[in-house]
Scaffold this motif. Structure first.
Motif, PDB file in Angstrom:
ATOM      1  N   ARG A   7      -3.613 -12.083 -11.138  1.00  0.00           N
ATOM      2  CA  ARG A   7      -2.242 -11.783 -11.575  1.00  0.00           C
ATOM      3  C   ARG A   7      -1.550 -10.863 -10.582  1.00  0.00           C
ATOM      4  O   ARG A   7      -0.372 -11.033 -10.276  1.00  0.00           O
ATOM      5  CB  ARG A   7      -2.249 -11.131 -12.948  1.00  0.00           C
ATOM      6  N   LEU A   8      -2.275  -9.872 -10.097  1.00  0.00           N
ATOM      7  CA  LEU A   8      -1.713  -8.945  -9.124  1.00  0.00           C
ATOM      8  C   LEU A   8      -1.339  -9.676  -7.837  1.00  0.00           C
ATOM      9  O   LEU A   8      -0.264  -9.454  -7.283  1.00  0.00           O
ATOM     10  CB  LEU A   8      -2.706  -7.814  -8.844  1.00  0.00           C
ATOM     11  N   LEU A   9      -2.222 -10.555  -7.376  1.00  0.00           N
ATOM     12  CA  LEU A   9      -1.936 -11.298  -6.152  1.00  0.00           C
ATOM     13  C   LEU A   9      -0.732 -12.220  -6.317  1.00  0.00           C
ATOM     14  O   LEU A   9       0.104 -12.335  -5.413  1.00  0.00           O
ATOM     15  CB  LEU A   9      -3.168 -12.104  -5.723  1.00  0.00           C
ATOM     16  N   LEU A  14       4.911 -13.336  -5.226  1.00  0.00           N
ATOM     17  CA  LEU A  14       6.248 -13.620  -5.723  1.00  0.00           C
ATOM     18  C   LEU A  14       7.246 -12.571  -5.245  1.00  0.00           C
ATOM     19  O   LEU A  14       8.355 -12.901  -4.834  1.00  0.00           O
ATOM     20  CB  LEU A  14       6.236 -13.688  -7.251  1.00  0.00           C
ATOM     21  N   ALA A  15       6.841 -11.305  -5.291  1.00  0.00           N
ATOM     22  CA  ALA A  15       7.722 -10.231  -4.829  1.00  0.00           C
ATOM     23  C   ALA A  15       8.060 -10.389  -3.350  1.00  0.00           C
ATOM     24  O   ALA A  15       9.207 -10.207  -2.933  1.00  0.00           O
ATOM     25  CB  ALA A  15       7.075  -8.872  -5.089  1.00  0.00           C
ATOM     26  N   CYS A  16       7.072 -10.749  -2.553  1.00  0.00           N
ATOM     27  CA  CYS A  16       7.318 -10.946  -1.118  1.00  0.00           C
ATOM     28  C   CYS A  16       8.177 -12.178  -0.863  1.00  0.00           C
ATOM     29  O   CYS A  16       8.982 -12.197   0.066  1.00  0.00           O
ATOM     30  CB  CYS A  16       5.996 -11.060  -0.364  1.00  0.00           C
ATOM     31  N   SER A  17       8.017 -13.203  -1.684  1.00  0.00           N
ATOM     32  CA  SER A  17       8.795 -14.421  -1.459  1.00  0.00           C
ATOM     33  C   SER A  17      10.276 -14.228  -1.756  1.00  0.00           C
ATOM     34  O   SER A  17      11.108 -14.921  -1.194  1.00  0.00           O
ATOM     35  CB  SER A  17       8.240 -15.573  -2.308  1.00  0.00           C
ATOM     36  N   VAL A  18      10.628 -13.294  -2.639  1.00  0.00           N
ATOM     37  CA  VAL A  18      12.032 -13.047  -2.928  1.00  0.00           C
ATOM     38  C   VAL A  18      12.588 -11.871  -2.132  1.00  0.00           C
ATOM     39  O   VAL A  18      13.748 -11.515  -2.282  1.00  0.00           O
ATOM     40  CB  VAL A  18      12.281 -12.834  -4.439  1.00  0.00           C
ATOM     41  N   LEU A  20      11.370  -8.565  -1.932  1.00  0.00           N
ATOM     42  CA  LEU A  20      11.257  -7.205  -2.467  1.00  0.00           C
ATOM     43  C   LEU A  20      10.510  -6.263  -1.525  1.00  0.00           C
ATOM     44  O   LEU A  20      10.659  -5.050  -1.627  1.00  0.00           O
ATOM     45  CB  LEU A  20      10.579  -7.224  -3.836  1.00  0.00           C
ATOM     46  N   HIS A  21       9.732  -6.820  -0.604  1.00  0.00           N
ATOM     47  CA  HIS A  21       9.011  -5.947   0.327  1.00  0.00           C
ATOM     48  C   HIS A  21       9.983  -5.200   1.239  1.00  0.00           C
ATOM     49  O   HIS A  21       9.728  -4.062   1.619  1.00  0.00           O
ATOM     50  CB  HIS A  21       7.989  -6.744   1.139  1.00  0.00           C
ATOM     51  N   TRP A  22      11.125  -5.824   1.557  1.00  0.00           N
ATOM     52  CA  TRP A  22      12.115  -5.127   2.377  1.00  0.00           C
ATOM     53  C   TRP A  22      12.728  -3.969   1.601  1.00  0.00           C
ATOM     54  O   TRP A  22      12.970  -2.892   2.159  1.00  0.00           O
ATOM     55  CB  TRP A  22      13.203  -6.088   2.848  1.00  0.00           C
ATOM     56  N   SER A  23      12.979  -4.161   0.333  1.00  0.00           N
ATOM     57  CA  SER A  23      13.534  -3.086  -0.499  1.00  0.00           C
ATOM     58  C   SER A  23      12.544  -1.931  -0.625  1.00  0.00           C
ATOM     59  O   SER A  23      12.933  -0.764  -0.581  1.00  0.00           O
ATOM     60  CB  SER A  23      13.881  -3.605  -1.894  1.00  0.00           C
ATOM     61  N   LEU A  24      11.275  -2.271  -0.769  1.00  0.00           N
ATOM     62  CA  LEU A  24      10.249  -1.228  -0.853  1.00  0.00           C
ATOM     63  C   LEU A  24      10.167  -0.438   0.451  1.00  0.00           C
ATOM     64  O   LEU A  24      10.131   0.798   0.439  1.00  0.00           O
ATOM     65  CB  LEU A  24       8.889  -1.854  -1.186  1.00  0.00           C
ATOM     66  N   LEU A  25      10.165  -1.146   1.583  1.00  0.00           N
ATOM     67  CA  LEU A  25      10.118  -0.453   2.876  1.00  0.00           C
ATOM     68  C   LEU A  25      11.369   0.384   3.102  1.00  0.00           C
ATOM     69  O   LEU A  25      11.292   1.491   3.651  1.00  0.00           O
ATOM     70  CB  LEU A  25       9.946  -1.461   4.011  1.00  0.00           C
ATOM     71  N   GLN A  26      12.538  -0.121   2.704  1.00  0.00           N
ATOM     72  CA  GLN A  26      13.770   0.647   2.859  1.00  0.00           C
ATOM     73  C   GLN A  26      13.736   1.903   2.006  1.00  0.00           C
ATOM     74  O   GLN A  26      14.176   2.964   2.431  1.00  0.00           O
ATOM     75  CB  GLN A  26      14.977  -0.215   2.489  1.00  0.00           C
ATOM     76  N   SER A  27      13.174   1.802   0.797  1.00  0.00           N
ATOM     77  CA  SER A  27      13.052   2.984  -0.063  1.00  0.00           C
ATOM     78  C   SER A  27      12.125   4.028   0.558  1.00  0.00           C
ATOM     79  O   SER A  27      12.411   5.230   0.514  1.00  0.00           O
ATOM     80  CB  SER A  27      12.519   2.581  -1.440  1.00  0.00           C
ATOM     81  N   VAL A  28      11.045   3.567   1.154  1.00  0.00           N
ATOM     82  CA  VAL A  28      10.128   4.497   1.839  1.00  0.00           C
ATOM     83  C   VAL A  28      10.845   5.157   3.011  1.00  0.00           C
ATOM     84  O   VAL A  28      10.713   6.369   3.246  1.00  0.00           O
ATOM     85  CB  VAL A  28       8.853   3.749   2.305  1.00  0.00           C
ATOM     86  N   ALA A  29      11.624   4.372   3.748  1.00  0.00           N
ATOM     87  CA  ALA A  29      12.350   4.927   4.896  1.00  0.00           C
ATOM     88  C   ALA A  29      13.356   5.978   4.436  1.00  0.00           C
ATOM     89  O   ALA A  29      13.458   7.064   5.035  1.00  0.00           O
ATOM     90  CB  ALA A  29      13.057   3.807   5.652  1.00  0.00           C
ATOM     91  N   SER A  69      15.768 -11.495  11.038  1.00  0.00           N
ATOM     92  CA  SER A  69      14.889 -12.570  11.518  1.00  0.00           C
ATOM     93  C   SER A  69      14.452 -13.479  10.371  1.00  0.00           C
ATOM     94  O   SER A  69      14.265 -14.675  10.562  1.00  0.00           O
ATOM     95  CB  SER A  69      13.659 -11.996  12.223  1.00  0.00           C
ATOM     96  N   GLU A  70      14.319 -12.921   9.190  1.00  0.00           N
ATOM     97  CA  GLU A  70      13.938 -13.732   8.030  1.00  0.00           C
ATOM     98  C   GLU A  70      15.072 -14.683   7.651  1.00  0.00           C
ATOM     99  O   GLU A  70      14.837 -15.830   7.302  1.00  0.00           O
ATOM    100  CB  GLU A  70      13.597 -12.827   6.852  1.00  0.00           C
ATOM    101  N   LYS A  71      16.302 -14.230   7.733  1.00  0.00           N
ATOM    102  CA  LYS A  71      17.442 -15.083   7.405  1.00  0.00           C
ATOM    103  C   LYS A  71      17.644 -16.153   8.464  1.00  0.00           C
ATOM    104  O   LYS A  71      18.037 -17.260   8.162  1.00  0.00           O
ATOM    105  CB  LYS A  71      18.706 -14.247   7.251  1.00  0.00           C
ATOM    106  N   LYS A  72      17.363 -15.843   9.713  1.00  0.00           N
ATOM    107  CA  LYS A  72      17.528 -16.817  10.783  1.00  0.00           C
ATOM    108  C   LYS A  72      16.474 -17.914  10.694  1.00  0.00           C
ATOM    109  O   LYS A  72      16.738 -19.046  11.046  1.00  0.00           O
ATOM    110  CB  LYS A  72      17.436 -16.144  12.152  1.00  0.00           C
ATOM    111  N   SER A  73      15.284 -17.571  10.239  1.00  0.00           N
ATOM    112  CA  SER A  73      14.204 -18.549  10.208  1.00  0.00           C
ATOM    113  C   SER A  73      14.356 -19.555   9.072  1.00  0.00           C
ATOM    114  O   SER A  73      13.677 -20.568   9.065  1.00  0.00           O
ATOM    115  CB  SER A  73      12.850 -17.852  10.085  1.00  0.00           C
TER     116      SER A  73
END
Length: 124
Positions: A7-9, A14-18, A20-29, A69-73
């Motif tokens: 379930r965690l995986l 799913l979070a990475c596919s939409v 959310l990892h960018w939002s998490l990294l931006q929050s850390v920054a 780069s994600e949007k361009k790909s």
């Protein structure tokens, strides 16, 4: 632990596919920048400097490049016509030749009429 791992995986995938990892990294920054700015500025100045967009840190720049780069790909998928069946297929439903109605009570009671096997079966 191992029951929750799939379930965690799936949740992480799913979070990475939409994105959310960018939002998490931006929050850390932003958190790192705010803590760094609080060391030599007042709270209001540190918050303003962190979120004004004029003073991005290295992680903010990396997140921005990653989003670009994600949007361009992303490629536009071309739709192709599926030519599997060119003919119309007619499906005809017809009733059975004979039909006999059975009462539900008769089926239910029939299962209780039979006696249990004698002697009882032995467990192997």
């Amino acid at each position: 632990m191992f029951r929750r791992l799939p379930r965690l995986l799936v949740t992480v995938a799913l979070a990475c596919s939409v994105g959310l990892h960018w939002s998490l990294l931006q929050s850390v920054a932003w958190t790192t920048m705010l803590v760094g700015n609080l060391q030599f500025l007042t709270i209001s100045e540190a918050v303003q400097r962190t979120f004004d967009g004029k003073h991005p840190c290295a992680l903010c720049k990396a997140v921005a490049e990653g989003k670009k780069s994600e949007k361009k790909s992303e490629t536009v998928l071309s739709l192709k016509k599926f030519d599997g069946l060119n003919q119309a297929v007619a499906i005809l439903f017809s009733p059975p030749a004979s039909f006999s109605a059975v009462e539900a009570r008769a089926i239910f009671l029939k299962s209780f009429v039979q006696a249990p096997p004698t002697p009882p079966p032995r467990v192997a």
